[in-house]
Every structure is written in C-alpha cells, then in structure tokens.
Enzyme design. Sequence first.
Site, PDB file in Angstrom:
ATOM      1  N   GLN A   1      38.522  41.019  45.328  1.00 25.95           N
ATOM      2  CA  GLN A   1      38.695  41.846  44.125  1.00 25.95           C
ATOM      3  C   GLN A   1      37.732  43.039  44.114  1.00 25.95           C
ATOM      4  OE1 GLN A   1      37.403  38.412  41.427  1.00 25.95           O
ATOM      5  NE2 GLN A   1      36.441  40.127  40.364  1.00 25.95           N
TER       6      GLN A   1
ATOM      7  N   HIS B   1      35.370  33.303  34.606  1.00 27.88           N
ATOM      8  CA  HIS B   1      35.979  33.672  35.882  1.00 27.88           C
ATOM      9  C   HIS B   1      37.275  32.883  36.063  1.00 27.88           C
ATOM     10  CE1 HIS B   1      36.162  35.239  39.869  1.00 27.88           C
ATOM     11  NE2 HIS B   1      35.902  34.094  40.486  1.00 27.88           N
TER      12      HIS B   1
ATOM     13  N   CYS C   1      39.769  39.222  38.244  1.00 28.08           N
ATOM     14  CA  CYS C   1      39.952  37.842  38.729  1.00 28.08           C
ATOM     15  C   CYS C   1      41.144  37.164  38.067  1.00 28.08           C
ATOM     16  CB  CYS C   1      38.679  37.039  38.478  1.00 28.08           C
ATOM     17  SG  CYS C   1      38.170  37.010  36.748  1.00 28.08           S
TER      18      CYS C   1
ATOM     19  N   ASN D   1      38.885  31.396  45.779  1.00 28.48           N
ATOM     20  CA  ASN D   1      38.274  32.458  44.983  1.00 28.48           C
ATOM     21  C   ASN D   1      38.809  33.821  45.450  1.00 28.48           C
ATOM     22  OD1 ASN D   1      36.624  33.709  43.140  1.00 28.48           O
ATOM     23  ND2 ASN D   1      34.703  32.942  43.966  1.00 28.48           N
TER      24      ASN D   1
END
Lengths: 73, 214
Positions: free
Chosen positions: B19, B162, B25, B182
Amino acid sequence: GGGRERETVAAALRESAKRVRFLNSSSNDNTSAFYGINQFSHLFPEEFKAIYLRSIPHKLPRYIKVPKGKEKP
Amino acid sequence: LPKKFDWRDKKVIAEVRNQQTCGGCWAFSVVGGIESAYAIKRNNLEELSVQQVIDCSYNNYGCSGGSTISALSWLNQTKVKLVRDSEYTFKAQTGLCHYFGQSDFGVSITGFAAYDFSGQEEEMMRMLVNWGPLAVTVDAVSWQDYLGGIIQYHCSSGRANHAVLITGFDRTGSIPYWIVQNSWGRTWGIDGYVRVKIGSNVCGIADTVSSVFV
C-alpha cells in the site's frame, strides 16, 4: 537528508530499538513473535500510525450460531 | 474442521501487495477478499483494482482512511464492477473515480456477511473454510516491529486501526494461529504475512470480520 533529518531518524531508530527489547522480552519460546529492525523502524509510532493505520473501526452485531438443520439458504 | 487450512494452497490468493504510504488498507483487504471469492467460484484468479475502490468508494476517505464495512456496503449497493488492476493501476494516492462501460470485464459482489466473532474463533474458522478468506480489522500498533513468529502478547483488542485478510489457520503446533495477509509488501513479516494466535481475540482479530460473495 539534512543533519536535522538524520537526527530525527536516529532518534526514531533508538526508540524502535528500545521498543523491540520490550516486545521481545515476552518471547520465551521459538514460536512466539519476534521483533526487530525493519522498513518501519525509522518512523516514530505516531508517524507509523498516521501513515499506515488508517482503518476506521466499525461495530458489528455478534455472530449467532444457527443450530444445525435450521440454516436458511 | 481440519487441523490446518490455507486458501493459498488452492491458488485463490493473489500476491502480497504494497500500500506504500497510502492509508488504504481497508481497500486492499476488501479487494483481496473479492479476488479470492471470484477465484473460488470461477477458478480464475484475477488481480482487481484497489485504486478503483480507493477513488470511488464515496463513503470512505481514500488514502486518508476508510472502513471495510463501508466499502462493502458501497460495493453491494452500487453493484460496481471492479476492473482489473492492470486497467486501473495503484497510484498510492486518492484520485478521481474512473467509470467503465458495462461491456468491460469486472467483478461485482452479490452480497457480504459481517459479524463480531469475538469469543467464537472456532466458528470463525468454520466461516473461513465455508465462505472464503476473511477481511478483518486489527490493532496493528505492535506490528511496526514485527519480523516473524506467532503474535500472542502486546496486541490488545478494542482499538482496531488496520485491515488485513485472513487466508487460513494452523492448529498443528502447540500454539494455533491465523495466517494473515498484510498489504505492506513481501519484505515485511513472513513474506508479507503475519501469524496471530487463535482463541483469545489477539489484536481484536475477531471483532470485525467480513466475507464477500460474488
């Protein structure tokens, strides 16, 4: 960067190292998480949060388990 | 439930993305879930546009932040078709929303489920197996320094900040854990992934869980 920028990064790295020592103090086996210097270590936690942690929380209803055989399509 | 399950083994999980300095996110996690749901249904893994969600989801704030649930609500209400990533590439900043014709390729969602699974992580595992990868929110403050291993401590619930994607779980060892993708690139964590202990809502991983249907 300039001298001032280098100083700020050095201060952030020192803080990271301190944080890593604390976080690793609970790792008592080889499966526990371990922490160290990575691509975010040059950031202060507030900077890290401001850049990367931008998810807005949302409260949801609790999941209620439907008894077997009573599921709807 | 199997002892170990990972949607990556079925080749329905896209590569780890980065990102960069965009606080998107929430869009990465939602788009990752849609890519997988589409791949599970059509046996065809397509990289879809995160930038489209960042630019067009009017009820969020682009790279300045957003919510997975708001993004899913928008996708469900508008039935917007997400185009390929190659057609609407990631720019790491919020831009103007691009519109595409109906004839262009795109994936729209038919619905989504979103629940608080805290205290019910066994059920959450069942949902992962039955529904597909789960978009979740977590408190990722301690993830700044993460290198590997299973997160069990120093990660509380109740302060989600997140969004990530759970692709599987592993209960074969002494500590059962979630396998979490992630969006901070492959150099972070375990090739872009993080392991979070199952069973005590570590990092608040069970508080906001959603799965999408296509």
